[in-house]
Design a protein around this motif. Sequence first.
Motif, mmCIF file in Angstrom:
data_model
loop_
_atom_site.group_PDB
_atom_site.id
_atom_site.type_symbol
_atom_site.label_atom_id
_atom_site.label_comp_id
_atom_site.label_asym_id
_atom_site.label_seq_id
_atom_site.Cartn_x
_atom_site.Cartn_y
_atom_site.Cartn_z
ATOM 1 N N VAL A 98 49.076 -2.272 -22.247
ATOM 2 C CA VAL A 98 47.857 -3.011 -21.900
ATOM 3 C C VAL A 98 46.516 -2.833 -21.339
ATOM 4 O O VAL A 98 45.772 -3.616 -21.178
ATOM 5 N N VAL A 99 46.863 -1.616 -20.453
ATOM 6 C CA VAL A 99 46.137 -1.136 -19.814
ATOM 7 C C VAL A 99 44.332 -0.675 -21.528
ATOM 8 O O VAL A 99 42.654 -1.300 -20.867
ATOM 9 N N ARG A 100 45.049 -0.377 -22.516
ATOM 10 C CA ARG A 100 44.048 -0.006 -23.838
ATOM 11 C C ARG A 100 43.248 -1.268 -23.720
ATOM 12 O O ARG A 100 42.116 -1.239 -23.860
ATOM 13 N N ILE A 101 44.257 -1.997 -23.993
ATOM 14 C CA ILE A 101 43.667 -4.070 -24.393
ATOM 15 C C ILE A 101 42.871 -4.251 -23.464
ATOM 16 O O ILE A 101 41.876 -4.500 -23.930
ATOM 17 N N GLU A 102 43.072 -3.911 -22.248
ATOM 18 C CA GLU A 102 42.042 -4.051 -21.397
ATOM 19 C C GLU A 102 40.668 -3.569 -21.575
ATOM 20 O O GLU A 102 39.787 -4.010 -21.141
ATOM 21 N N VAL A 127 46.367 -1.597 -10.342
ATOM 22 C CA VAL A 127 46.620 -3.371 -10.222
ATOM 23 C C VAL A 127 47.906 -3.623 -11.097
ATOM 24 O O VAL A 127 48.547 -4.613 -11.095
ATOM 25 N N PHE A 128 47.907 -3.294 -12.566
ATOM 26 C CA PHE A 128 48.795 -3.771 -13.523
ATOM 27 C C PHE A 128 50.529 -3.392 -12.449
ATOM 28 O O PHE A 128 50.919 -3.600 -13.426
ATOM 29 N N LEU A 129 50.416 -2.161 -12.247
ATOM 30 C CA LEU A 129 51.837 -1.690 -11.627
ATOM 31 C C LEU A 129 51.716 -2.430 -10.725
ATOM 32 O O LEU A 129 52.899 -2.892 -10.703
ATOM 33 N N VAL A 130 51.170 -2.944 -9.849
ATOM 34 C CA VAL A 130 51.663 -3.715 -8.435
ATOM 35 C C VAL A 130 51.528 -5.002 -9.574
ATOM 36 O O VAL A 130 52.510 -5.665 -8.654
ATOM 37 N N ASN A 181 55.280 -9.785 -9.916
ATOM 38 C CA ASN A 181 54.910 -10.950 -10.431
ATOM 39 C C ASN A 181 56.175 -10.643 -12.500
ATOM 40 O O ASN A 181 54.743 -11.420 -13.245
ATOM 41 N N PRO A 182 56.567 -10.512 -12.275
ATOM 42 C CA PRO A 182 57.910 -9.627 -13.602
ATOM 43 C C PRO A 182 57.605 -10.867 -14.557
ATOM 44 O O PRO A 182 58.108 -10.691 -15.799
ATOM 45 N N ASP A 183 57.904 -12.078 -13.961
ATOM 46 C CA ASP A 183 58.703 -12.832 -14.486
ATOM 47 C C ASP A 183 57.012 -14.170 -15.279
ATOM 48 O O ASP A 183 57.058 -15.055 -16.206
ATOM 49 N N GLY A 224 49.146 -22.434 -10.413
ATOM 50 C CA GLY A 224 49.649 -21.517 -11.008
ATOM 51 C C GLY A 224 48.622 -21.212 -10.811
ATOM 52 O O GLY A 224 46.687 -21.366 -11.552
ATOM 53 N N HIS A 225 48.033 -19.412 -11.224
ATOM 54 C CA HIS A 225 46.650 -18.623 -11.879
ATOM 55 C C HIS A 225 46.879 -17.813 -12.811
ATOM 56 O O HIS A 225 47.651 -16.721 -12.451
ATOM 57 N N ILE A 226 45.723 -17.812 -14.134
ATOM 58 C CA ILE A 226 45.796 -16.792 -14.512
ATOM 59 C C ILE A 226 44.799 -15.494 -14.569
ATOM 60 O O ILE A 226 43.901 -16.081 -14.244
ATOM 61 N N MET A 227 45.453 -14.985 -13.909
ATOM 62 C CA MET A 227 44.662 -13.504 -13.464
ATOM 63 C C MET A 227 43.769 -13.104 -15.583
ATOM 64 O O MET A 227 42.305 -12.256 -14.512
ATOM 65 N N SER A 228 44.534 -12.515 -15.909
ATOM 66 C CA SER A 228 44.156 -11.742 -17.661
ATOM 67 C C SER A 228 44.682 -12.315 -18.973
ATOM 68 O O SER A 228 45.792 -12.136 -18.541
#
Length: 167
Positions: A30-34, A46-49, A54-56, A81-85
């Motif tokens: 995910v970090v690579r794609i980001e 941020v991704f870990l938290v 928000n696992p679902d 609902g908010h799309i963060m990335s």
Amino acid sequence: MSVSVREAGGRIPLAMVVIRPAKLFDIPDVVRIERLSFREEYPRGVFLVFLENNPDTFLVAEYRGRVIGYVMAYLRPDLEGHIMSIAVDPQYRGSGIGSALLSEVIERLIKKGARYIGLEVRVSNERAIKLYERFGFKRIKRIIGYYADGEDAYYMLLPVDEWGGRN
């Protein structure tokens, strides 16, 4: 006729791409794609938290055991609902993977009780804006200087009663 994605040496059917909840071991991909996708990157933490909280609604697109796209979204207390990335590996863009991720996360946010789904997008990101508009998102306002480099963003909103399961 099956929808497919481009791949060196041929094409693969979109049906071979699995959309699933992200796992801890997916974070490096995910970090690579980001990093391949955005001028401004979220720190790894941020991704870990986000995954923990928000696992679902932190989803990945996987092909042959490799993560090739992701979307992160959450439900705000006001039921937006908010799309963060959302991003897809550049090798697989234009294949329908972004649409599949967006469709799935919208469905999940609606099941959680979202009445609206919002997001911010760079005003220069015409490809993403067209995708969101195809899904029924509307440009609500322009946010001046939203990004660290000074670029403006559009705040876009989708009322869930206008969602028809498009992708």
